[in-house]
Write a protein that holds these residues in place. Structure first.
Motif, PDB file in Angstrom:
ATOM      1  N   ALA A  34      13.399 -11.412   5.041  1.00 31.42           N
ATOM      2  CA  ALA A  34      14.260 -11.658   3.881  1.00 31.42           C
ATOM      3  C   ALA A  34      15.706 -11.882   4.308  1.00 31.42           C
ATOM      4  CB  ALA A  34      14.169 -10.484   2.906  1.00 31.42           C
ATOM      5  N   GLU A  35      16.167 -11.096   5.271  1.00 30.03           N
ATOM      6  CA  GLU A  35      17.540 -11.273   5.761  1.00 30.03           C
ATOM      7  C   GLU A  35      17.703 -12.622   6.450  1.00 30.03           C
ATOM      8  OE1 GLU A  35      20.826  -9.061   8.670  1.00 30.03           O
ATOM      9  OE2 GLU A  35      18.794  -8.251   8.474  1.00 30.03           O
ATOM     10  N   ASP A  36      16.699 -13.003   7.238  1.00 29.94           N
ATOM     11  CA  ASP A  36      16.753 -14.284   7.942  1.00 29.94           C
ATOM     12  C   ASP A  36      16.778 -15.457   6.980  1.00 29.94           C
ATOM     13  OD1 ASP A  36      16.167 -15.700  10.767  1.00 29.94           O
ATOM     14  OD2 ASP A  36      14.937 -16.670   9.232  1.00 29.94           O
ATOM     15  N   GLN A  37      16.023 -15.355   5.885  1.00 29.59           N
ATOM     16  CA  GLN A  37      15.884 -16.467   4.952  1.00 29.59           C
ATOM     17  C   GLN A  37      16.786 -16.349   3.721  1.00 29.59           C
ATOM     18  OE1 GLN A  37      13.694 -19.400   5.333  1.00 29.59           O
ATOM     19  NE2 GLN A  37      14.169 -18.555   7.365  1.00 29.59           N
ATOM     20  N   GLY A  38      17.424 -15.202   3.551  1.00 33.33           N
ATOM     21  CA  GLY A  38      18.378 -15.055   2.467  1.00 33.33           C
ATOM     22  C   GLY A  38      17.785 -14.915   1.086  1.00 33.33           C
ATOM     23  N   PHE A  39      16.612 -14.274   0.974  1.00 38.15           N
ATOM     24  CA  PHE A  39      16.071 -14.035  -0.365  1.00 38.15           C
ATOM     25  C   PHE A  39      16.046 -12.543  -0.670  1.00 38.15           C
ATOM     26  CE2 PHE A  39      12.108 -14.202   2.224  1.00 38.15           C
ATOM     27  CZ  PHE A  39      11.486 -13.021   1.845  1.00 38.15           C
ATOM     28  N   SER A  40      16.003 -12.209  -1.957  1.00 43.15           N
ATOM     29  CA  SER A  40      15.990 -10.822  -2.411  1.00 43.15           C
ATOM     30  C   SER A  40      14.581 -10.423  -2.824  1.00 43.15           C
ATOM     31  CB  SER A  40      16.948 -10.630  -3.595  1.00 43.15           C
ATOM     32  OG  SER A  40      18.269 -10.976  -3.240  1.00 43.15           O
ATOM     33  N   TYR A  41      14.268  -9.156  -2.667  1.00 41.26           N
ATOM     34  CA  TYR A  41      12.930  -8.695  -3.031  1.00 41.26           C
ATOM     35  C   TYR A  41      12.977  -7.231  -3.445  1.00 41.26           C
ATOM     36  CZ  TYR A  41      12.777  -6.206   1.413  1.00 41.26           C
ATOM     37  OH  TYR A  41      13.040  -5.347   2.450  1.00 41.26           O
ATOM     38  N   GLU A  42      11.919  -6.813  -4.129  1.00 46.10           N
ATOM     39  CA  GLU A  42      11.689  -5.409  -4.448  1.00 46.10           C
ATOM     40  C   GLU A  42      10.269  -5.054  -4.047  1.00 46.10           C
ATOM     41  OE1 GLU A  42      12.396  -4.666  -8.558  1.00 46.10           O
ATOM     42  OE2 GLU A  42      14.557  -5.086  -8.441  1.00 46.10           O
ATOM     43  N   LEU A  43      10.070  -3.819  -3.613  1.00 46.03           N
ATOM     44  CA  LEU A  43       8.740  -3.347  -3.252  1.00 46.03           C
ATOM     45  C   LEU A  43       8.065  -2.685  -4.442  1.00 46.03           C
ATOM     46  CD1 LEU A  43       9.102  -1.719   0.279  1.00 46.03           C
ATOM     47  CD2 LEU A  43       7.804  -3.781  -0.290  1.00 46.03           C
ATOM     48  N   GLN A  44       6.780  -2.956  -4.609  1.00 48.78           N
ATOM     49  CA  GLN A  44       5.944  -2.253  -5.584  1.00 48.78           C
ATOM     50  C   GLN A  44       4.913  -1.460  -4.795  1.00 48.78           C
ATOM     51  OE1 GLN A  44       4.702  -5.891  -7.696  1.00 48.78           O
ATOM     52  NE2 GLN A  44       5.679  -5.062  -9.513  1.00 48.78           N
ATOM     53  N   VAL A  45       5.086  -0.161  -4.703  1.00 47.15           N
ATOM     54  CA  VAL A  45       4.198   0.691  -3.916  1.00 47.15           C
ATOM     55  C   VAL A  45       3.054   1.141  -4.812  1.00 47.15           C
ATOM     56  CG1 VAL A  45       4.050   2.742  -2.469  1.00 47.15           C
ATOM     57  CG2 VAL A  45       6.174   1.411  -2.534  1.00 47.15           C
ATOM     58  N   LEU A  46       1.882   0.545  -4.616  1.00 45.82           N
ATOM     59  CA  LEU A  46       0.798   0.704  -5.588  1.00 45.82           C
ATOM     60  C   LEU A  46      -0.509   1.224  -5.003  1.00 45.82           C
ATOM     61  CD1 LEU A  46       1.267  -2.745  -7.386  1.00 45.82           C
ATOM     62  CD2 LEU A  46       2.101  -0.532  -8.159  1.00 45.82           C
ATOM     63  N   GLY A  47      -0.694   1.172  -3.714  1.00 43.58           N
ATOM     64  CA  GLY A  47      -2.022   1.344  -3.138  1.00 43.58           C
ATOM     65  C   GLY A  47      -2.643  -0.025  -2.929  1.00 43.58           C
ATOM     66  N   PHE A  48      -3.515  -0.154  -1.926  1.00 49.13           N
ATOM     67  CA  PHE A  48      -3.981  -1.488  -1.539  1.00 49.13           C
ATOM     68  C   PHE A  48      -4.728  -2.205  -2.662  1.00 49.13           C
ATOM     69  CE2 PHE A  48      -6.972  -4.521   0.308  1.00 49.13           C
ATOM     70  CZ  PHE A  48      -6.085  -5.310   1.028  1.00 49.13           C
ATOM     71  N   ASP A  50       0.841  -1.194   0.000  1.00 48.80           N
ATOM     72  CA  ASP A  50       0.000   0.000   0.000  1.00 48.80           C
ATOM     73  C   ASP A  50       0.880   1.249   0.000  1.00 48.80           C
ATOM     74  OD1 ASP A  50      -2.221   1.599   0.153  1.00 48.80           O
ATOM     75  OD2 ASP A  50      -3.006   0.751   2.009  1.00 48.80           O
ATOM     76  N   THR A  51       0.248   2.396  -0.203  1.00 46.97           N
ATOM     77  CA  THR A  51       0.986   3.658  -0.206  1.00 46.97           C
ATOM     78  C   THR A  51       0.932   4.347   1.153  1.00 46.97           C
ATOM     79  OG1 THR A  51      -1.009   4.724  -1.077  1.00 46.97           O
ATOM     80  CG2 THR A  51       0.691   4.094  -2.659  1.00 46.97           C
ATOM     81  N   THR A  52      -0.246   4.380   1.767  1.00 47.35           N
ATOM     82  CA  THR A  52      -0.423   5.058   3.053  1.00 47.35           C
ATOM     83  C   THR A  52      -1.261   4.190   3.972  1.00 47.35           C
ATOM     84  OG1 THR A  52      -2.374   6.237   2.211  1.00 47.35           O
ATOM     85  CG2 THR A  52      -0.256   7.379   2.078  1.00 47.35           C
ATOM     86  N   PHE A  53      -0.620   3.439   4.818  1.00 47.65           N
ATOM     87  CA  PHE A  53      -1.321   2.600   5.785  1.00 47.65           C
ATOM     88  C   PHE A  53      -0.485   2.555   7.064  1.00 47.65           C
ATOM     89  CE2 PHE A  53      -3.200  -1.610   7.166  1.00 47.65           C
ATOM     90  CZ  PHE A  53      -4.509  -1.168   7.252  1.00 47.65           C
ATOM     91  N   ALA A  54      -0.107   3.758   7.523  1.00 48.59           N
ATOM     92  CA  ALA A  54       0.704   3.852   8.739  1.00 48.59           C
ATOM     93  C   ALA A  54      -0.062   3.260   9.931  1.00 48.59           C
ATOM     94  CB  ALA A  54       1.027   5.317   9.025  1.00 48.59           C
ATOM     95  N   PRO A  55       0.602   2.535  10.827  1.00 45.96           N
ATOM     96  CA  PRO A  55       2.055   2.381  10.931  1.00 45.96           C
ATOM     97  C   PRO A  55       2.614   1.153  10.201  1.00 45.96           C
ATOM     98  CG  PRO A  55       1.042   1.458  12.871  1.00 45.96           C
ATOM     99  CD  PRO A  55      -0.086   1.989  12.014  1.00 45.96           C
ATOM    100  N   PHE A  56       1.864   0.582   9.268  1.00 52.67           N
ATOM    101  CA  PHE A  56       2.332  -0.633   8.589  1.00 52.67           C
ATOM    102  C   PHE A  56       3.159  -0.338   7.352  1.00 52.67           C
ATOM    103  CE2 PHE A  56      -1.027  -2.037  11.321  1.00 52.67           C
ATOM    104  CZ  PHE A  56      -0.532  -3.224  11.822  1.00 52.67           C
ATOM    105  N   GLU A  57       2.769   0.669   6.575  1.00 57.64           N
ATOM    106  CA  GLU A  57       3.595   1.139   5.466  1.00 57.64           C
ATOM    107  C   GLU A  57       3.258   2.596   5.178  1.00 57.64           C
ATOM    108  OE1 GLU A  57       2.593  -2.321   4.518  1.00 57.64           O
ATOM    109  OE2 GLU A  57       0.515  -1.733   4.766  1.00 57.64           O
ATOM    110  N   PHE A  58       4.312   3.413   5.144  1.00 54.49           N
ATOM    111  CA  PHE A  58       4.122   4.841   4.876  1.00 54.49           C
ATOM    112  C   PHE A  58       5.486   5.474   4.613  1.00 54.49           C
ATOM    113  CE2 PHE A  58       4.916   4.349   9.358  1.00 54.49           C
ATOM    114  CZ  PHE A  58       5.632   5.470   9.760  1.00 54.49           C
ATOM    115  N   GLU A  59       5.457   6.709   4.156  1.00 53.87           N
ATOM    116  CA  GLU A  59       6.678   7.451   3.864  1.00 53.87           C
ATOM    117  C   GLU A  59       6.982   8.388   5.023  1.00 53.87           C
ATOM    118  OE1 GLU A  59       7.713  10.718   0.570  1.00 53.87           O
ATOM    119  OE2 GLU A  59       7.230   8.766  -0.301  1.00 53.87           O
ATOM    120  N   ASP A  60       8.210   8.305   5.546  1.00 52.28           N
ATOM    121  CA  ASP A  60       8.555   9.169   6.673  1.00 52.28           C
ATOM    122  C   ASP A  60       8.975  10.557   6.178  1.00 52.28           C
ATOM    123  OD1 ASP A  60      11.181   9.014   5.772  1.00 52.28           O
ATOM    124  OD2 ASP A  60      11.856   7.660   7.353  1.00 52.28           O
ATOM    125  N   ILE A  61       9.355  11.438   7.109  1.00 54.82           N
ATOM    126  CA  ILE A  61       9.642  12.827   6.748  1.00 54.82           C
ATOM    127  C   ILE A  61      10.885  12.956   5.863  1.00 54.82           C
ATOM    128  CG2 ILE A  61       8.526  13.801   8.776  1.00 54.82           C
ATOM    129  CD1 ILE A  61      11.255  14.038  10.083  1.00 54.82           C
TER     130      ILE A  61
END
Length: 254
Positions: A66-80, A39-50
């Protein structure tokens, strides 16, 4: 002797050929990069800080998993709503967006183990003194966010209490609709609305929390079993070692 020399030479030739064949195969150095829609704005779960960084419980939790399991990822910020549609269309591998695990969604998606128990509350403008219950919404318009548990709850009671709904794609627009008086109230997950109020969005909560569903990370039904397994293992590990609780404590103050 000539025959032995010929056989020896042939063996050397074959050995060299096999060595070349083996040496020409390059090791796989690039693992799959998983696409996580959010999502784009669903604080405090996902949001843009100052500072313009994308942060939140979901974002920090995904990084830790991801760090614990050793996989790579990218975020797609789209809205819910767009994030869910992206997953359905196969354009994303997973959705992490404070997504409630519901029977309807389980028909389409496989979910990770639950990581947060939520619930829905009603918010109104902080200077509004005329609305204290659902009954006070009769004949009025209420704002909700498309595809959310808050919207589903509002839809389930709108005919009983006689109000209409207007839909938004993000929480910020929904809150503003109520703050400026275009809508009488909104329905939102309690940690999200509570966090927004603590940040001065100009609303207040006037109802008790309705029992809600738990949040989970979704993948398409029958697909990405390996990713789902890594998510569950990583989630269990960061809960066990205290990382998950530290993330919660960063964003939610009891």
């Amino acid at each position: 002797m000539k025959l032995m020399r010929a056989m020896f030479a042939a063996c050397l030739f074959l050995a060299a050929a096999f060595a070349c064949a083996g040496g020409s195969k390059e090791p796989e150095t690039q693992s799959k990069v998983y696409l996580f829609a959010t999502d784009t704005t669903f604080a405090p779960f996902e949001f843009e800080d100052i500072s313009g960084n994308f942060v939140g419980i979901d974002i920090d939790m995904l990084a830790a998993i991801a760090e614990d399991q050793g996989f790579s990822y990218e975020l797609q910020v789209l809205g819910f709503n767009a994030a869910v549609q992206s997953l359905e269309a196969g354009q994303s591998d997973a959705v992490i967006a404070g997504m409630s695990i519901t029977p309807e969604r389980e028909l389409k998606f496989d979910f990770s183990d639950p990581y947060f128990d939520s619930g829905v509350v009603m918010g109104i403008a902080e200077n509004n003194t005329s609305i204290t219950s659902y009954a006070d919404l009769a004949g009025q318009q209420v704002a909700v966010k498309t595809g959310t548990e808050g919207a589903a709850f509002a839809e389930s009671i709108m005919d009983v209490y006689g109000f209409t709904l207007v839909y938004f794609d993000d929480s910020a627009s929904m809150y503003n609709e109520v703050r400026i008086g275009n809508s009488a109230a909104c329905f939102e997950d309690y940690p999200v609305l509570g966090y927004g109020i603590s940040q001065g969005i100009g609303l207040k909560i006037v109802t008790e929390k309705e029992r809600g569903a738990s949040y989970g990370i979704a993948v398409n039904k029958g697909l990405n079993a390996e990713l789902l397994e890594m998510i569950n293992k990583g989630l269990a590990n960061i809960k066990a070692n205290g990382t998950y609780q530290k993330i919660l404590d960063t964003y939610i103050t009891e």
